[in-house]
Design an enzyme around this catalytic site. Structure first.
Site, PDB file in Angstrom:
ATOM      1  N   THR A 192      -1.748   8.377   2.569  1.00  0.00           N
ATOM      2  CA  THR A 192      -1.233   7.499   2.839  1.00  0.00           C
ATOM      3  C   THR A 192      -2.175   6.176   3.348  1.00  0.00           C
ATOM      4  O   THR A 192      -2.513   7.385   4.472  1.00  0.00           O
ATOM      5  CB  THR A 192       0.353   7.054   3.393  1.00  0.00           C
ATOM      6  OG1 THR A 192       0.844   7.317   4.097  1.00  0.00           O
ATOM      7  CG2 THR A 192       0.768   7.965   1.990  1.00  0.00           C
ATOM      8  N   TYR A 206       9.334   8.213  15.767  1.00  0.00           N
ATOM      9  CA  TYR A 206       9.676   7.875  14.802  1.00  0.00           C
ATOM     10  C   TYR A 206      10.274   8.868  13.648  1.00  0.00           C
ATOM     11  O   TYR A 206      11.018   8.518  13.116  1.00  0.00           O
ATOM     12  CB  TYR A 206       8.040   8.457  14.189  1.00  0.00           C
ATOM     13  CG  TYR A 206       7.718   8.377  12.472  1.00  0.00           C
ATOM     14  CD1 TYR A 206       7.740   6.467  11.629  1.00  0.00           C
ATOM     15  CD2 TYR A 206       7.807   9.236  11.941  1.00  0.00           C
ATOM     16  CE1 TYR A 206       7.387   6.863  10.848  1.00  0.00           C
ATOM     17  CE2 TYR A 206       7.665   8.780   9.748  1.00  0.00           C
ATOM     18  CZ  TYR A 206       7.770   7.653   9.696  1.00  0.00           C
ATOM     19  OH  TYR A 206       8.052   7.993   8.394  1.00  0.00           O
ATOM     20  N   SER A 256       0.765  -1.271  -0.235  1.00  0.00           N
ATOM     21  CA  SER A 256       0.047   0.221   0.195  1.00  0.00           C
ATOM     22  C   SER A 256       0.642   1.450   0.426  1.00  0.00           C
ATOM     23  O   SER A 256       1.886   0.889  -0.059  1.00  0.00           O
ATOM     24  CB  SER A 256      -0.675  -0.013   1.175  1.00  0.00           C
ATOM     25  OG  SER A 256      -0.092  -0.624   2.284  1.00  0.00           O
ATOM     26  N   ILE A 305       2.941   4.534  -0.809  1.00  0.00           N
ATOM     27  CA  ILE A 305       4.615   5.409  -1.343  1.00  0.00           C
ATOM     28  C   ILE A 305       4.403   3.530  -1.929  1.00  0.00           C
ATOM     29  O   ILE A 305       5.418   3.412  -3.242  1.00  0.00           O
ATOM     30  CB  ILE A 305       5.480   5.686  -0.516  1.00  0.00           C
ATOM     31  CG1 ILE A 305       4.667   7.284  -0.854  1.00  0.00           C
ATOM     32  CG2 ILE A 305       6.769   5.849  -0.972  1.00  0.00           C
ATOM     33  CD1 ILE A 305       5.140   8.225   0.706  1.00  0.00           C
ATOM     34  N   SER A 319      11.726  11.021   6.063  1.00  0.00           N
ATOM     35  CA  SER A 319      10.446  11.676   6.557  1.00  0.00           C
ATOM     36  C   SER A 319      11.383  13.151   7.014  1.00  0.00           C
ATOM     37  O   SER A 319      12.694  13.626   7.634  1.00  0.00           O
ATOM     38  CB  SER A 319       9.765  10.589   8.060  1.00  0.00           C
ATOM     39  OG  SER A 319       8.830  12.325   8.081  1.00  0.00           O
ATOM     40  N   LYS A 354      13.774   7.980  11.802  1.00  0.00           N
ATOM     41  CA  LYS A 354      13.832   8.854  10.542  1.00  0.00           C
ATOM     42  C   LYS A 354      15.380   9.421  10.170  1.00  0.00           C
ATOM     43  O   LYS A 354      16.055   9.649   9.145  1.00  0.00           O
ATOM     44  CB  LYS A 354      13.371   9.430  10.051  1.00  0.00           C
ATOM     45  CG  LYS A 354      11.511   9.044  10.046  1.00  0.00           C
ATOM     46  CD  LYS A 354      11.583   7.769   8.908  1.00  0.00           C
ATOM     47  CE  LYS A 354      10.852   6.979   8.731  1.00  0.00           C
ATOM     48  NZ  LYS A 354      10.888   5.531   7.717  1.00  0.00           N
TER      49      LYS A 354
END
Length: 322
Positions: free
Chosen positions: A234, A201, A50, A52, A175, A205
Protein backbone atom coordinates in the site's frame (compact mmCIF):
# COMPACT_ATOMS: atom_id res chain seq x y z
CA UNK A 1 11.43 -10.81 26.29
CA UNK A 2 11.01 -8.22 23.52
CA UNK A 3 13.64 -9.97 21.33
CA UNK A 4 11.65 -13.19 21.67
CA UNK A 5 8.37 -11.50 20.73
CA UNK A 6 9.96 -9.83 17.72
CA UNK A 7 11.55 -13.06 16.51
CA UNK A 8 8.36 -15.10 16.85
CA UNK A 9 6.33 -12.35 15.16
CA UNK A 10 8.79 -12.15 12.25
CA UNK A 11 8.71 -15.92 11.66
CA UNK A 12 4.92 -15.88 11.88
CA UNK A 13 4.78 -12.91 9.51
CA UNK A 14 6.97 -14.48 6.86
CA UNK A 15 4.79 -17.59 6.96
CA UNK A 16 1.29 -16.09 7.27
CA UNK A 17 1.24 -12.37 6.49
CA UNK A 18 2.74 -12.41 2.99
CA UNK A 19 0.97 -13.05 -0.31
CA UNK A 20 1.70 -16.79 -0.11
CA UNK A 21 0.07 -16.85 3.33
CA UNK A 22 -3.07 -15.30 1.88
CA UNK A 23 -3.09 -17.70 -1.07
CA UNK A 24 -2.80 -20.65 1.29
CA UNK A 25 -5.58 -19.37 3.60
CA UNK A 26 -7.89 -18.44 0.73
CA UNK A 27 -8.11 -22.08 -0.39
CA UNK A 28 -10.45 -22.54 2.56
CA UNK A 29 -12.63 -19.47 1.91
CA UNK A 30 -16.26 -19.89 0.87
CA UNK A 31 -16.75 -17.46 -2.06
CA UNK A 32 -20.49 -17.37 -1.33
CA UNK A 33 -19.79 -15.56 1.96
CA UNK A 34 -19.11 -12.31 0.12
CA UNK A 35 -21.33 -12.85 -2.94
CA UNK A 36 -24.05 -10.73 -1.41
CA UNK A 37 -26.11 -7.68 -2.28
CA UNK A 38 -25.92 -4.98 0.39
CA UNK A 39 -28.07 -2.36 -1.36
CA UNK A 40 -29.85 -0.22 1.21
CA UNK A 41 -27.08 -0.63 3.80
CA UNK A 42 -24.81 2.28 4.66
CA UNK A 43 -21.05 1.90 5.21
CA UNK A 44 -18.54 4.49 6.42
CA UNK A 45 -14.87 3.86 5.58
CA UNK A 46 -12.09 6.09 6.94
CA UNK A 47 -8.84 6.52 5.03
CA UNK A 48 -10.71 5.50 1.90
CA UNK A 49 -8.79 7.28 -0.85
CA UNK A 50 -6.03 4.66 -1.22
CA UNK A 51 -4.73 1.29 -0.06
CA UNK A 52 -6.90 -1.07 1.95
CA UNK A 53 -9.54 1.61 2.60
CA UNK A 54 -10.11 2.27 -1.09
CA UNK A 55 -10.07 -1.46 -1.93
CA UNK A 56 -12.67 -2.05 0.80
CA UNK A 57 -14.88 0.83 -0.35
CA UNK A 58 -14.70 -0.42 -3.94
CA UNK A 59 -15.76 -3.97 -3.04
CA UNK A 60 -18.67 -2.72 -0.92
CA UNK A 61 -19.76 -0.36 -3.72
CA UNK A 62 -19.59 -3.29 -6.14
CA UNK A 63 -22.11 -5.08 -3.92
CA UNK A 64 -24.55 -2.17 -4.00
CA UNK A 65 -23.83 -0.58 -0.63
CA UNK A 66 -24.06 3.15 0.06
CA UNK A 67 -20.48 4.12 0.88
CA UNK A 68 -19.31 7.19 2.80
CA UNK A 69 -15.63 7.89 2.17
CA UNK A 70 -13.95 9.77 5.01
CA UNK A 71 -10.64 11.20 3.80
CA UNK A 72 -8.21 13.93 4.77
CA UNK A 73 -7.00 15.11 1.34
CA UNK A 74 -9.83 16.53 -0.79
CA UNK A 75 -7.99 16.33 -4.10
CA UNK A 76 -6.94 12.67 -3.74
CA UNK A 77 -10.35 11.79 -2.31
CA UNK A 78 -12.20 13.27 -5.30
CA UNK A 79 -10.05 11.18 -7.64
CA UNK A 80 -10.68 8.02 -5.59
CA UNK A 81 -14.42 8.63 -5.51
CA UNK A 82 -14.50 9.07 -9.28
CA UNK A 83 -12.56 5.85 -9.79
CA UNK A 84 -14.87 3.88 -7.49
CA UNK A 85 -18.00 5.19 -9.22
CA UNK A 86 -16.55 4.42 -12.66
CA UNK A 87 -15.34 0.96 -11.69
CA UNK A 88 -18.51 -0.18 -9.89
CA UNK A 89 -21.28 1.84 -11.54
CA UNK A 90 -22.53 2.68 -8.03
CA UNK A 91 -23.55 6.33 -7.73
CA UNK A 92 -24.24 6.15 -3.98
CA UNK A 93 -20.71 7.15 -2.99
CA UNK A 94 -20.39 10.18 -0.71
CA UNK A 95 -17.29 12.09 0.30
CA UNK A 96 -16.50 13.71 3.65
CA UNK A 97 -13.24 15.57 4.29
CA UNK A 98 -12.11 14.95 7.88
CA UNK A 99 -8.68 14.78 9.51
CA UNK A 100 -8.85 11.81 11.89
CA UNK A 101 -5.95 13.28 13.90
CA UNK A 102 -8.09 16.32 14.75
CA UNK A 103 -10.55 15.50 17.57
CA UNK A 104 -12.60 18.69 17.21
CA UNK A 105 -13.04 18.04 13.49
CA UNK A 106 -14.19 14.46 14.16
CA UNK A 107 -16.79 15.60 16.68
CA UNK A 108 -18.10 18.25 14.30
CA UNK A 109 -18.32 15.73 11.44
CA UNK A 110 -20.00 13.06 13.56
CA UNK A 111 -22.69 15.40 14.87
CA UNK A 112 -23.52 16.54 11.32
CA UNK A 113 -23.43 12.99 9.94
CA UNK A 114 -25.83 11.75 12.62
CA UNK A 115 -28.38 14.38 11.64
CA UNK A 116 -28.25 13.56 7.92
CA UNK A 117 -27.54 9.86 7.42
CA UNK A 118 -28.09 6.36 8.72
CA UNK A 119 -25.20 3.96 9.36
CA UNK A 120 -25.03 0.18 9.41
CA UNK A 121 -21.29 -0.46 9.31
CA UNK A 122 -18.35 1.66 10.48
CA UNK A 123 -14.91 0.68 9.18
CA UNK A 124 -12.05 2.34 11.07
CA UNK A 125 -9.25 2.04 8.54
CA UNK A 126 -7.46 5.42 8.68
CA UNK A 127 -4.06 5.25 10.33
CA UNK A 128 -0.56 6.62 10.23
CA UNK A 129 2.97 5.69 11.18
CA UNK A 130 5.00 8.84 11.77
CA UNK A 131 8.61 7.87 12.45
CA UNK A 132 9.66 11.05 14.27
CA UNK A 133 7.71 12.37 17.23
CA UNK A 134 5.55 15.29 16.11
CA UNK A 135 2.60 17.02 17.69
CA UNK A 136 -0.71 18.03 16.14
CA UNK A 137 -2.10 21.55 16.53
CA UNK A 138 -3.83 20.26 19.69
CA UNK A 139 -0.52 19.16 21.21
CA UNK A 140 -1.20 15.45 20.65
CA UNK A 141 1.43 12.98 19.43
CA UNK A 142 0.32 12.34 15.84
CA UNK A 143 0.27 8.53 15.82
CA UNK A 144 -1.77 8.40 19.03
CA UNK A 145 -4.09 11.17 17.81
CA UNK A 146 -4.87 9.32 14.57
CA UNK A 147 -4.73 5.63 15.41
CA UNK A 148 -6.11 5.59 18.94
CA UNK A 149 -7.90 8.78 19.94
CA UNK A 150 -9.35 9.44 16.48
CA UNK A 151 -10.67 5.87 16.28
CA UNK A 152 -12.10 6.16 19.79
CA UNK A 153 -13.88 9.46 19.19
CA UNK A 154 -15.35 8.59 15.79
CA UNK A 155 -16.63 5.24 17.04
CA UNK A 156 -18.13 6.47 20.29
CA UNK A 157 -19.68 9.50 18.56
CA UNK A 158 -21.40 7.26 15.99
CA UNK A 159 -22.52 4.49 18.38
CA UNK A 160 -25.98 6.07 18.90
CA UNK A 161 -26.53 5.98 15.12
CA UNK A 162 -25.37 2.37 14.86
CA UNK A 163 -27.58 1.36 17.80
CA UNK A 164 -30.65 2.28 15.74
CA UNK A 165 -29.92 -0.27 13.01
CA UNK A 166 -30.29 -4.03 12.73
CA UNK A 167 -27.05 -5.94 12.17
CA UNK A 168 -24.80 -2.97 12.98
CA UNK A 169 -21.06 -3.61 12.82
CA UNK A 170 -17.81 -1.84 13.68
CA UNK A 171 -14.59 -3.12 12.10
CA UNK A 172 -11.18 -1.70 12.97
CA UNK A 173 -8.11 -2.34 10.82
CA UNK A 174 -5.27 -3.12 13.21
CA UNK A 175 -1.96 -4.90 12.61
CA UNK A 176 -0.17 -8.07 13.58
CA UNK A 177 2.54 -5.76 14.85
CA UNK A 178 0.45 -5.32 17.99
CA UNK A 179 1.52 -8.84 18.98
CA UNK A 180 4.93 -7.49 20.04
CA UNK A 181 3.38 -4.90 22.38
CA UNK A 182 1.86 -5.09 25.85
CA UNK A 183 -0.66 -2.33 26.58
CA UNK A 184 1.19 0.62 28.11
CA UNK A 185 -1.08 3.25 29.65
CA UNK A 186 1.71 5.13 31.43
CA UNK A 187 2.99 6.90 28.30
CA UNK A 188 0.16 7.07 25.77
CA UNK A 189 1.80 9.91 23.84
CA UNK A 190 5.30 8.41 23.76
CA UNK A 191 6.91 11.37 25.48
CA UNK A 192 9.64 9.49 27.35
CA UNK A 193 12.55 7.40 26.14
CA UNK A 194 13.69 6.93 22.56
CA UNK A 195 10.92 7.43 20.02
CA UNK A 196 10.48 4.46 17.68
CA UNK A 197 7.63 5.10 15.22
CA UNK A 198 7.21 1.41 14.37
CA UNK A 199 6.80 0.43 18.02
CA UNK A 200 4.52 3.43 18.74
CA UNK A 201 2.33 2.28 15.84
CA UNK A 202 2.33 -1.28 17.20
CA UNK A 203 1.31 0.03 20.64
CA UNK A 204 -1.56 1.99 19.04
CA UNK A 205 -2.66 -1.18 17.30
CA UNK A 206 -2.64 -3.06 20.61
CA UNK A 207 -4.80 -0.25 22.00
CA UNK A 208 -7.27 -0.76 19.13
CA UNK A 209 -7.59 -4.45 20.04
CA UNK A 210 -8.33 -3.51 23.65
CA UNK A 211 -10.87 -0.89 22.52
CA UNK A 212 -12.67 -3.48 20.41
CA UNK A 213 -12.84 -5.96 23.27
CA UNK A 214 -14.13 -3.32 25.67
CA UNK A 215 -16.74 -1.99 23.23
CA UNK A 216 -17.98 -5.51 22.56
CA UNK A 217 -18.67 -5.99 26.27
CA UNK A 218 -20.45 -2.65 26.61
CA UNK A 219 -22.57 -2.59 23.44
CA UNK A 220 -24.23 -5.94 22.88
CA UNK A 221 -26.41 -4.82 19.96
CA UNK A 222 -23.41 -4.05 17.74
CA UNK A 223 -20.94 -6.60 16.37
CA UNK A 224 -17.35 -5.40 16.89
CA UNK A 225 -14.27 -6.88 15.27
CA UNK A 226 -10.66 -5.95 14.71
CA UNK A 227 -8.38 -7.44 12.07
CA UNK A 228 -4.90 -7.78 10.62
CA UNK A 229 -4.74 -7.33 6.83
CA UNK A 230 -1.38 -9.04 6.51
CA UNK A 231 1.60 -7.31 4.92
CA UNK A 232 0.13 -5.52 1.91
CA UNK A 233 1.65 -3.34 -0.78
CA UNK A 234 0.00 0.00 0.00
CA UNK A 235 1.11 3.64 -0.35
CA UNK A 236 1.28 3.86 3.46
CA UNK A 237 3.72 0.95 3.72
CA UNK A 238 5.91 2.37 0.94
CA UNK A 239 5.99 5.78 2.63
CA UNK A 240 6.34 4.81 6.30
CA UNK A 241 8.43 1.64 6.02
CA UNK A 242 10.69 2.10 2.96
CA UNK A 243 13.36 -0.39 4.12
CA UNK A 244 10.77 -3.06 4.90
CA UNK A 245 9.09 -2.40 1.56
CA UNK A 246 12.32 -2.77 -0.41
CA UNK A 247 13.11 -6.10 1.26
CA UNK A 248 9.58 -7.51 1.06
CA UNK A 249 8.00 -5.89 -2.03
CA UNK A 250 7.99 -9.08 -4.09
CA UNK A 251 6.15 -11.03 -1.39
CA UNK A 252 3.59 -8.45 -0.21
CA UNK A 253 -0.15 -8.95 -0.59
CA UNK A 254 -2.15 -6.88 -3.03
CA UNK A 255 -4.43 -4.18 -1.62
CA UNK A 256 -7.45 -6.34 -2.45
CA UNK A 257 -5.97 -9.30 -0.56
CA UNK A 258 -5.30 -7.04 2.42
CA UNK A 259 -8.89 -5.79 2.29
CA UNK A 260 -10.49 -9.22 1.89
CA UNK A 261 -11.15 -9.87 5.59
CA UNK A 262 -12.46 -6.31 6.10
CA UNK A 263 -14.99 -6.89 3.32
CA UNK A 264 -15.89 -10.31 4.74
CA UNK A 265 -16.44 -8.83 8.20
CA UNK A 266 -18.50 -5.98 6.72
CA UNK A 267 -20.87 -7.90 4.44
CA UNK A 268 -21.00 -11.62 5.23
CA UNK A 269 -23.61 -13.27 7.42
CA UNK A 270 -20.96 -15.75 8.59
CA UNK A 271 -18.89 -13.08 10.35
CA UNK A 272 -21.62 -12.17 12.83
CA UNK A 273 -22.17 -15.80 13.81
CA UNK A 274 -18.87 -15.48 15.66
CA UNK A 275 -18.67 -13.63 19.00
CA UNK A 276 -18.23 -9.87 19.07
CA UNK A 277 -14.82 -8.47 20.02
CA UNK A 278 -12.53 -10.94 18.24
CA UNK A 279 -9.31 -10.34 16.29
CA UNK A 280 -9.32 -11.71 12.73
CA UNK A 281 -6.80 -12.70 10.11
CA UNK A 282 -7.81 -14.22 6.77
CA UNK A 283 -11.47 -14.63 7.79
CA UNK A 284 -10.57 -16.53 10.97
CA UNK A 285 -10.44 -15.40 14.60
CA UNK A 286 -6.86 -15.65 15.87
CA UNK A 287 -5.20 -15.12 19.27
CA UNK A 288 -4.31 -11.59 20.33
CA UNK A 289 -1.14 -12.75 22.13
CA UNK A 290 1.85 -14.84 21.07
CA UNK A 291 2.63 -17.90 23.24
CA UNK A 292 4.90 -17.04 26.21
CA UNK A 293 5.10 -13.40 25.09
CA UNK A 294 3.95 -11.77 28.37
CA UNK A 295 1.75 -9.22 26.60
CA UNK A 296 -1.40 -9.76 28.64
CA UNK A 297 -2.44 -6.69 30.63
CA UNK A 298 -4.49 -6.52 33.85
CA UNK A 299 -8.18 -5.59 33.50
CA UNK A 300 -7.63 -2.39 35.45
CA UNK A 301 -5.19 -1.15 32.77
CA UNK A 302 -7.74 -1.81 30.04
CA UNK A 303 -10.41 -0.01 32.04
CA UNK A 304 -8.00 2.89 32.62
CA UNK A 305 -7.33 3.20 28.87
CA UNK A 306 -11.05 3.66 28.24
CA UNK A 307 -11.32 6.25 31.03
CA UNK A 308 -8.36 8.28 29.77
CA UNK A 309 -9.63 8.25 26.19
CA UNK A 310 -13.07 9.32 27.35
CA UNK A 311 -11.52 12.23 29.25
CA UNK A 312 -9.58 13.31 26.15
CA UNK A 313 -12.69 12.87 24.02
CA UNK A 314 -14.91 15.05 26.20
CA UNK A 315 -12.27 17.74 26.47
CA UNK A 316 -12.30 18.20 22.71
CA UNK A 317 -16.04 17.84 22.44
CA UNK A 318 -16.62 20.78 24.76
CA UNK A 319 -14.48 23.05 22.56
CA UNK A 320 -15.93 21.77 19.30
CA UNK A 321 -17.65 24.44 17.18
CA UNK A 322 -21.33 23.80 16.73
Amino acid sequence: MSWYRNAVWLVKGLREYTRSGYESASKHFNPADVEVNVAGRSFLVTGANSGIGKATATEIARRGGTVHLVCRNKERAEVAKGEIVTETGNQNIFLHIVDISNPKEIWKFAEKFKSEHKLNVLINNAGCMVNNRELTEDGLERNFATNTLGTYILTTALLPLLEKEADARVITVSSGGMLVQKLNISDLQSGSGTFDGTMVYAQNKRQQVVLTEQWAKAHRNIHFSVMHPGWADTPAVRLSMPDFYQKMKNTLRTEAQGADTVVWLAVSSEAIKLPSGLFFQDRQPVPTHLPLASTHSPPEDEKKLMEVLEEFSQKFKSTSPG
